[in-house]
Design a protein around this motif. Structure first.
Motif, mmCIF file in Angstrom:
data_model
loop_
_atom_site.group_PDB
_atom_site.id
_atom_site.type_symbol
_atom_site.label_atom_id
_atom_site.label_comp_id
_atom_site.label_asym_id
_atom_site.label_seq_id
_atom_site.Cartn_x
_atom_site.Cartn_y
_atom_site.Cartn_z
ATOM 1 N N MET A 4 0.840 -1.210 0.000
ATOM 2 C CA MET A 4 0.000 0.000 0.000
ATOM 3 C C MET A 4 0.868 1.250 0.000
ATOM 4 O O MET A 4 0.553 2.221 -0.679
ATOM 5 N N ASP A 5 1.948 1.203 0.770
ATOM 6 C CA ASP A 5 2.865 2.334 0.800
ATOM 7 C C ASP A 5 3.509 2.536 -0.563
ATOM 8 O O ASP A 5 3.655 3.669 -1.029
ATOM 9 N N ARG A 8 0.915 3.999 -2.922
ATOM 10 C CA ARG A 8 0.703 5.407 -2.569
ATOM 11 C C ARG A 8 1.851 6.264 -3.086
ATOM 12 O O ARG A 8 1.638 7.338 -3.646
ATOM 13 N N GLN A 9 3.084 5.768 -2.948
ATOM 14 C CA GLN A 9 4.259 6.513 -3.417
ATOM 15 C C GLN A 9 4.248 6.636 -4.934
ATOM 16 O O GLN A 9 4.541 7.692 -5.480
ATOM 17 N N ARG A 11 1.616 6.615 -6.898
ATOM 18 C CA ARG A 11 0.550 7.562 -7.241
ATOM 19 C C ARG A 11 1.016 8.996 -6.990
ATOM 20 O O ARG A 11 0.792 9.885 -7.806
ATOM 21 N N GLN A 12 1.684 9.231 -5.878
ATOM 22 C CA GLN A 12 2.196 10.564 -5.567
ATOM 23 C C GLN A 12 3.252 10.990 -6.587
ATOM 24 O O GLN A 12 3.234 12.127 -7.063
#
Length: 108
Positions: A4-5, A8-9, A11-12
């Motif tokens: 998930m991290d 998320r990274q 996507r960022q």
């Protein structure tokens, strides 16, 4: 939940790349510009479901290749082969143009 991290990274990172491209890369439907430039190559953005999305994908591609602008911007819609998918006609767009780098030399 490391995955998930990572997601998320990613996507960022993609959002930061998009924001940078939209802020720094210029585009024009004209095939020339009044300021001097060095011509690169014809580039294509990724296939998107909207013209706006295709335009953004083109600017992101130009930014990642180090171009300052894209000239001669156009759009195409690739044909969908019969029987592909659910049977409904879907329209996708691809934006293309010539990547250029601005030069300070007025004789270019």
């Amino acid at each position: 939940m490391k995955w998930m991290d990572n997601a998320r990274q990613r996507r960022q990172d993609a959002e930061e790349l998009r924001d940078k491209a939209l802020a720094t890369v210029e585009a024009s439907t004209l095939s020339h510009e009044s300021r001097p430039f060095t011509q690169g190559k014809v580039i294509w953005g990724a296939v998107r479901s909207s013209m706006e999305g295709a335009y953004e994908a083109l600017l992101i591609e130009a930014s990642s290749l180090g171009y300052d602008a894209v000239l001669g911007v156009g759009f195409t819609s690739p044909a969908q082969p019969p029987g592909s998918g659910s049977g409904y006609s879907s329209v996708n767009f691809i934006a293309y143009g010539t990547g250029v780098t601005w030069t300070s030399d007025s004789s270019a």
